[in-house]
Design an enzyme around this catalytic site. Sequence first.
Site, PDB file in Angstrom:
ATOM      1  N   MET A  27      -9.058   8.315  -0.739  1.00 24.88           N
ATOM      2  CA  MET A  27      -9.939   8.704   0.374  1.00 24.88           C
ATOM      3  C   MET A  27     -10.382  10.152   0.209  1.00 24.88           C
ATOM      4  SD  MET A  27      -7.932   6.788   3.516  1.00 24.88           S
ATOM      5  CE  MET A  27      -6.289   7.337   3.057  1.00 24.88           C
ATOM      6  N   ASP A  49      -4.759   3.621  -2.174  1.00 27.29           N
ATOM      7  CA  ASP A  49      -5.958   4.043  -1.447  1.00 27.29           C
ATOM      8  C   ASP A  49      -6.382   5.428  -1.915  1.00 27.29           C
ATOM      9  OD1 ASP A  49      -6.363   1.828   0.361  1.00 27.29           O
ATOM     10  OD2 ASP A  49      -4.512   2.450   1.350  1.00 27.29           O
ATOM     11  N   SER A  68       0.845  -1.192   0.000  1.00 27.51           N
ATOM     12  CA  SER A  68       0.000   0.000   0.000  1.00 27.51           C
ATOM     13  C   SER A  68       0.881   1.244   0.000  1.00 27.51           C
ATOM     14  CB  SER A  68      -0.911   0.012   1.226  1.00 27.51           C
ATOM     15  OG  SER A  68      -1.590   1.245   1.313  1.00 27.51           O
ATOM     16  N   MET A 123     -12.176   4.622  -1.110  1.00 24.36           N
ATOM     17  CA  MET A 123     -12.868   4.859   0.158  1.00 24.36           C
ATOM     18  C   MET A 123     -13.459   6.262   0.094  1.00 24.36           C
ATOM     19  SD  MET A 123     -10.165   3.067   2.809  1.00 24.36           S
ATOM     20  CE  MET A 123      -8.703   3.520   1.868  1.00 24.36           C
ATOM     21  N   MET A 144     -12.093  -5.712   4.731  1.00 21.50           N
ATOM     22  CA  MET A 144     -11.283  -4.851   5.585  1.00 21.50           C
ATOM     23  C   MET A 144     -11.039  -5.541   6.921  1.00 21.50           C
ATOM     24  SD  MET A 144     -10.524  -2.235   3.805  1.00 21.50           S
ATOM     25  CE  MET A 144      -9.730  -1.346   5.153  1.00 21.50           C
ATOM     26  N   ASP A 197      -7.150  -6.227   3.822  1.00 20.48           N
ATOM     27  CA  ASP A 197      -6.438  -4.947   3.915  1.00 20.48           C
ATOM     28  C   ASP A 197      -6.477  -4.482   5.361  1.00 20.48           C
ATOM     29  OD1 ASP A 197      -5.329  -2.457   3.666  1.00 20.48           O
ATOM     30  OD2 ASP A 197      -6.893  -1.642   2.353  1.00 20.48           O
ATOM     31  N   HIS A 241      -8.285   1.249  -4.378  1.00 22.33           N
ATOM     32  CA  HIS A 241      -9.274   1.021  -3.326  1.00 22.33           C
ATOM     33  C   HIS A 241      -9.947   2.355  -3.024  1.00 22.33           C
ATOM     34  CE1 HIS A 241     -10.021  -0.134   1.176  1.00 22.33           C
ATOM     35  NE2 HIS A 241     -11.140  -0.025   0.481  1.00 22.33           N
ATOM     36  N   HIS A 261      -1.229  -1.297  -4.293  1.00 22.74           N
ATOM     37  CA  HIS A 261      -2.523  -0.933  -3.716  1.00 22.74           C
ATOM     38  C   HIS A 261      -2.528   0.576  -3.479  1.00 22.74           C
ATOM     39  CE1 HIS A 261      -6.251  -1.922  -1.539  1.00 22.74           C
ATOM     40  NE2 HIS A 261      -5.900  -0.960  -0.700  1.00 22.74           N
TER      41      HIS A 261
END
Length: 703
Positions: A518, A516, A491, A549, A618, A656, A547, A514
Amino acid sequence: MRPDTDPDPARLAALHALTKVREDDAYANLVLPELLDQARLDRRDAGFATALTYGTLRLQGRYDAIIAACIDRPLEQVDAVVLDVLRLGAHQLLGMRVPTHAAVSTTVDLAAYSAGRGASGFVNAVMRRISERELSAWLDRLRADAPDATTALAQTLSHPAWVVKAMRQALKVNARPDVEAELAALLEADNTDPRVTLCARPGLISVDELAEQVRDATGEEPRPGRLSPHALVMTGGDPGRIEAIRDSCAGVEDEASQLVALMVAAAPLEGRDQRWLDLCAGPGGKAALLGALAAARDATLVATRSPPTVPAWLRARCGPCPRAWSPCAPTMAATRAGRSRALRPRPGGRPLLRVGLAAASPRGPLAPHSAGRGRAGRATAGAVGLRRGGGPPRRRGRLRHLHAACARNQPGGARRDPAGGARRHQAGAAARRAHRRRTGPDPAGRRRSGAAADLAASGRFRRHVLRPAAARVSQHPHPAKEPIMPAIHPSILNADQAHLAAELDRVRTADGLHVDIMDNHFVPNQFGGPSLVEAVLAHSDLPVDAHLMLENADRWAPVYAEAGCAIVTSHLEATTAPFRLARQLRRLGAGVGLALRPATPLAAVESLLGEIDLLLLMTVEPGFGGQSFLEPMLDKIAAARRLVGRSGQQLRIQIDGGVTEQTIVRAAEAGADVFVAGSAVYGADDAAAAIKTLREQAAAHRH
């Protein structure tokens, strides 16, 4: 002023072919035969011109890089005709057995004839510089001068850099054991000269009769095709000299194309079998074969192609077939692409598919097919709709995957390419992209085929497959009978953002990255965006797993698919239309992931298992890195694995949060196989060693 000496006719014909490809976006295999006829070349010169044209086009990227190393200006500043002449000369020096003095002198003569005497001196100097090194020495120099491995492969093996990256991502996602070696072999195999394959059209000529004509016309012994019962592979000679080819009782058509026509014709059909439709019947190989098959069943083939001038030659292709008809007023504009764009999304694909859906009978098969010919004479992506049926069309229905029937001629299923080992047979890939329209509910419509997934069906390499919104095409992350190996996705949230390039280099041995995303609304943190994904992809060849979020995932997930992510994972809690979103992501070429917070029950995702490639559980509360693993999630992982097993799907389970050398063992035993590791990788002194240890731990304890 033209030179006193006319250029060699064979080389001039090759130059004219390159000019038509460059200026008119023409298909080399369609324009070259006409040019050879106009030049009145004998058999030997025609063969030389053919090899020179196709070889130059196929290896244009390599020769451009070599020419660029020999001149003091950008290639864009070189006259286009002069550059084509240099490409032809480079191929003669480095790719053919033409003596150096002959290659240089004939290329200079060609430059003087086509671009003037002023260009001949420049061409002479460049050709002499090229001739100073053997091909192997030039390739060594290109590798040494390349800024990265992707550029080195793109230049030495003559493929666009985006194709190299996409193939590497596909190999990594499919957990191939030796990615770099297999990638090089795959690209090299794609440069191999294809054999000419003929199709003996049933009812017009048999394979044995065609073979006899080939022997008489060429003096060469043909061999039967491996897959199609109507195929005959030439080992040499000019197919235009064969009487059956001139009379259109046979044609030049690769076996993948033949199998598509045979598959559609053999598909079971309820009701009348009277009218068949080919929505993009050019250059006419499948249409001619379908017309012959239709005639045997007293059915009629309707073949359409735009512009209206095309059906004249299409009718010539289908002429001997008594039940084939080619109207001159088609409603769909045809699409085509050259080699460098062959795998890109096609603008005419989805409208063409909608026309096919509207025209198909309730249970008639519809086959969106990658078939067309590229500039260098190899198979490239096109859009063809094939329909059989007789009843009135219905507007509503489902699409169901048609299982490939080609295994009858190939018992082992998808064959490994002896040159590369990674390339699945294109005929099987074409067959797996066929669909059947059905009415009413179809519980099997969401089930995946047991056939081995096409190598190119992963990540951005999937972009060339036309995916209708109502279809769920088989997309296994791995071949069905191969064990699913654990994957480690570091990540980058835990990376040093001020030195991201160096941080990406630290994890180049990982299986993916990975990222993220957000928005400070769905989770109390803000990070990432499409520009970050693009920057990561520009520096790293690893597939990116995004990913999301954030709120309103339905709006933002397609943006990340277009940015180039191999898989886009949205939270079920932030998605209002997960079915529609999954199909939209597939049309954009991305894999589909679905994430659940720790408290979200598995029952919420059960109906969606047939739509996704990856289920992310998660194991911490989303939003921040460095949290501890939630032990109760082990039971949820195990339950998810049982649920996936009962469903018959082959999707991967990713976790994750809190992944360490200790927790990865328990998570792997529970059923997880993709592990997002942040602190465990980037917090280690040796990130590569940490990745290796995590992978080995997971492999030793996998479910």
